[in-house]
Scaffold this active site. Structure first.
Site, PDB file in Angstrom:
ATOM      1  N   CYS A   1       0.078   3.767   2.760  1.00 23.20           N
ATOM      2  CA  CYS A   1       0.564   3.207   4.023  1.00 23.20           C
ATOM      3  C   CYS A   1       2.058   3.480   4.186  1.00 23.20           C
ATOM      4  CB  CYS A   1       0.320   1.693   4.082  1.00 23.20           C
ATOM      5  SG  CYS A   1      -1.410   1.203   3.993  1.00 23.20           S
TER       6      CYS A   1
ATOM      7  N   CYS B   1       0.830  -1.211   0.000  1.00 23.53           N
ATOM      8  CA  CYS B   1       0.000   0.000   0.000  1.00 23.53           C
ATOM      9  C   CYS B   1       0.868   1.265   0.000  1.00 23.53           C
ATOM     10  CB  CYS B   1      -0.915  -0.056   1.223  1.00 23.53           C
ATOM     11  SG  CYS B   1      -1.768   1.467   1.611  1.00 23.53           S
TER      12      CYS B   1
END
Length: 105
Positions: free
Chosen positions: A33, A30
């Protein structure tokens, strides 16, 4: 100190914690993230002793992600006295995430 929360330690480290806990639900693939990683690490250092700050990899812990109805990441939950008192979804400025922590301290 940045914690790694797992299904083995979650109950003790998060739900029974005597301090507020910031949980970062993330995945290695991600991009947002990854962008939030340094922010979370910085908050863990700044709030060491006042707040537990840790991460849950949703690919390794799908049960915990399901327990919190995590549908999109990064997802942040602030837990105090075993209850979610605040949450946030997506990448955000450090001060926005820090404001959520401060409300729980």
């Amino acid at each position: 100190m940045e914690y790694k929360f797992t299904s083995e330690n979650f109950e003790e480290e998060v739900m029974k914690s005597d301090k507020p806990v910031l949980v970062d639900f993330y995945a290695n693939w991600c991009i947002p993230c990854k962008m939030m990683g340094p922010v979370v690490k910085s908050l863990a250092k700044e709030y060491d002793g006042q707040v537990k700050v840790g991460k849950i990899n949703i690919d390794e812990e799908p049960g915990l992600a399901g327990q919190f109805n995590v549908m999109s990441i990064p997802f942040f939950a602030v837990i105090k006295d075993g209850k979610v008192v605040d949450s946030a979804l997506g990448a955000m400025p450090k001060r926005a995430l820090e404001a959520k922590i401060r409300k729980a301290v």
